[in-house]
Design an enzyme around this catalytic site. Structure first.
Site, short mmCIF file in Angstrom:
data_model
loop_
_atom_site.label_atom_id
_atom_site.label_comp_id
_atom_site.label_asym_id
_atom_site.label_seq_id
_atom_site.Cartn_x
_atom_site.Cartn_y
_atom_site.Cartn_z
N HIS A 65 14.97 -16.37 17.13
CA HIS A 65 13.54 -16.57 16.66
C HIS A 65 13.12 -15.16 16.86
O HIS A 65 13.46 -14.47 17.52
CB HIS A 65 12.65 -17.26 17.71
CG HIS A 65 12.98 -18.76 17.45
ND1 HIS A 65 13.86 -19.42 18.27
CD2 HIS A 65 12.53 -19.87 16.64
CE1 HIS A 65 13.96 -20.81 18.18
NE2 HIS A 65 13.15 -21.08 17.29
N ASP A 90 12.19 -14.38 20.63
CA ASP A 90 13.49 -14.35 21.55
C ASP A 90 14.11 -12.93 21.72
O ASP A 90 14.40 -12.32 22.69
CB ASP A 90 14.74 -15.08 21.06
CG ASP A 90 14.48 -16.55 20.54
OD1 ASP A 90 13.42 -17.17 20.91
OD2 ASP A 90 14.91 -16.84 19.39
N ASP A 93 22.84 -24.93 18.97
CA ASP A 93 21.36 -25.10 19.46
C ASP A 93 21.35 -25.92 20.91
O ASP A 93 21.11 -27.13 20.73
CB ASP A 93 20.58 -25.75 18.48
CG ASP A 93 19.26 -25.31 18.80
OD1 ASP A 93 18.68 -25.07 20.00
OD2 ASP A 93 18.08 -25.79 18.01
N ASP A 102 15.11 -34.16 24.07
CA ASP A 102 15.74 -33.11 23.25
C ASP A 102 16.74 -32.35 24.28
O ASP A 102 16.29 -31.26 24.70
CB ASP A 102 14.88 -32.12 22.55
CG ASP A 102 15.70 -31.48 21.49
OD1 ASP A 102 16.97 -31.86 21.15
OD2 ASP A 102 15.01 -30.77 20.59
C1 XLS Z 1 13.79 -27.25 18.64
C2 XLS Z 1 14.78 -26.70 17.47
C3 XLS Z 1 14.63 -25.41 17.32
C4 XLS Z 1 15.11 -24.70 15.89
C5 XLS Z 1 14.68 -23.48 15.79
O1 XLS Z 1 14.13 -28.41 19.02
O2 XLS Z 1 15.88 -27.35 17.56
O3 XLS Z 1 15.44 -24.53 18.48
O4 XLS Z 1 16.50 -25.21 15.74
O5 XLS Z 1 13.41 -22.97 15.68
NI NI Z 2 17.71 -26.67 16.26
NI NI Z 3 16.39 -29.22 19.21
#
Ligand code: XLS
Ligand code: NI
Ligand code: NI
Length: 437
Positions: A100, A103, A338, A306
């Site tokens: 991002h 980041d 991720d 998450d």
């Molecule tokens: C958040 C998302 C984020 C996306 C990118 O839950 O997974 O990390 O992958 O913005």
């Molecule tokens: Ni993601």
């Molecule tokens: Ni995520």
């Protein structure tokens, strides 16, 4: 200056190796269904978790030791992180990364300052890409962390915030283009709502569509040929995210005439939050020609949030690879971790263990899925299961040549349908287990 000088490059040593810093299954040049593993997976390290994660949670402060990071928001610190990131990726043998805007570079006091900060780091990223050969899988904009985005970005009730988000996307898209990024991701961030009493859902959805069209138009204007990806996620941070799951995203894409321009980036933890399996989401995207890329992680079914853990479950990766092999890989998308190390795994070396585990789990899943596919076990069963649609009334129905009246005439003549056959689910589950060695 190297930061991981005491760690050797991670190499494939095979399943009998006892070296925790070697691959047991990921053998980059080995072919699976005609593609090298490197090409098939296109593994990517994600910058936000791996280089910006701190280990803080709502109940506790940062725990992760990152000795190279002075904790400041300076450009020098941001550059140093880039150096460490590229050294890490090189040692790991990963060909891609994702980020991002916020980041990699600090947010400034104004948009102009933020853009300038990003430009400085993009220059540095470009140099590092050139000297290492590591490429950008996708870029994206952080449209959720700053308080201005409290009501969302493209779906904010504040037109100025929409405009700010659009300007931010313009800039990071240009940066992605400049870095040769192969995709651009939209994750909803706060594109959703908490309460309908204060929300004009129709207007917000229309704004989101307008936003995406603006991005598609700008891509054309600057010659960015990368694939746009929409990432489904049902909740967190808002209660109702507009990008709930693959089906909701595809409906949105279709309704707003974004087909072809926007595919999906499917994430395991988001699939389970939506009450689906990853395999369901992948297959749903694939059959709609919209499976673009994956965020490879996993959730904790007992915690139900998450949690973005590294994927180590061989059933999961086998199921992913059954779908991914069916569409012959993900390119120009890839397999982005991720995922974050647990806050208790606070040492830098844990980053290596985490990624090695994820890569090996996917490599193992791919080998298993390829063996299953080679023997045709599932395919044959599925084909046989629908054989009644290959002839007679079934064929007429599939061709759209049978009316309700035709079906009535057919059934009146036959009296009752032909007998059903067993679904054999337990048999098939046993068969899959036979391949999991
Ligand atoms: C958040 C998302 C984020 C996306 C990118 O839950 O997974 O990390 O992958 O913005
Ligand atoms: Ni993601
Ligand atoms: Ni995520």
């Amino acid at each position: 200056m190297p930061y991981f000088s005491d760690i050797a490059s991670v190499v494939y040593e095979g399943p009998d190796s006892k070296n925790p810093l070697a691959f047991k299954y990921y053998n980059p040049d080995e072919l699976i269904e005609g593609k090298s593993m490197r090409e098939l997976f296109r593994f990517s390290v994600c910058y936000w978790h791996t280089f910006r994660g701190t280990g803080s949670d709502p109940f506790g402060a940062a725990t992760l030791q990152r000795p190279w990071d002075d904790g400041s928001d300076s450009i020098d610190n941001a550059k140093k992180r880039v150096d460490v990131a590229f050294e890490f990726m090189q040692k790991l043998g990963v060909d891609f990364y994702c980020f991002h805007d916020r980041d990699v570079a600090p947010e400034g006091k104004t948009l102009a300052q933020s853009n300038k900060n990003l430009d400085a780091i993009v220059k540095h990223l470009k140099k590092s890409q050139k000297s290492t050969g590591i490429k950008l899988l996708w870029g994206t904009a952080n449209l959720f962390s700053h308080p201005r985005y409290m009501h969302g970005a493209a779906t904010s009730c504040n037109a100025d915030v929409f405009a700010y988000a659009a300007a931010q996307v313009k800039h990071v898209m240009e940066a992605t283009h400049d870095l040769g990024g192969e995709n651009y991701v939209f994750w909803g961030g706060r594109e959703g709502y908490m309460n309908l009493y204060n929300t004009d859902m129709k207007r917000e959805l229309d704004h989101l569509a307008t936003f995406m069209h603006m991005a598609v138009d700008h891509a054309k204007k600057i010659g960015f040929k990368g694939q746009f990806l929409f990432e489904p996620k049902p909740k967190e941070p808002t209660k109702h995210q507009y990008d709930f799951d693959a089906a909701a995203c595809l409906n949105f894409i279709h309704r707003n005439k974004l087909d072809g321009h926007v595919k999906l980036n499917i994430e395991t933890n988001h699939a389970t939050l939506a009450g689906h399996t990853m395999m369901h989401e992948l297959e749903y995207a694939r059959i709609h020609n919209a499976l673009g890329s994956i965020d490879a992680n996993t959730g904790d079914l007992l915690l139900g949030w998450d949690t973005d853990q590294f994927p180590t479950d061989i059933y999961l990766t086998t199921q992913c690879m059954l779908v991914i092999l069916e569409q012959k890989g993900l390119a120009p998308g890839g397999t982005n971790f991720d995922a974050k190390v647990r806050r208790e795994s606070f040492e830098p070396i844990d980053l290596f263990h985490a990624h090695i585990g994820g890569m090996d789990a996917f490599a193992r899943g791919a080998r298993i899925a390829a063996a299953i596919r080679k023997d045709g076990v599932l395919k044959d069963v599925v084909k046989q299961r629908y054989a009644s649609f290959d002839e007679g009334i079934g064929k007429q129905i599939e061709k759209g040549k049978a009316s309700l009246a035709d079906c009535e005439a057919y059934m009146l003549k036959n009296g009752n349908p032909a007998a059903n056959t067993s679904g054999r689910q337990e048999f098939l589950e046993n068969v899959i287990n036979d391949y999991l060695r």
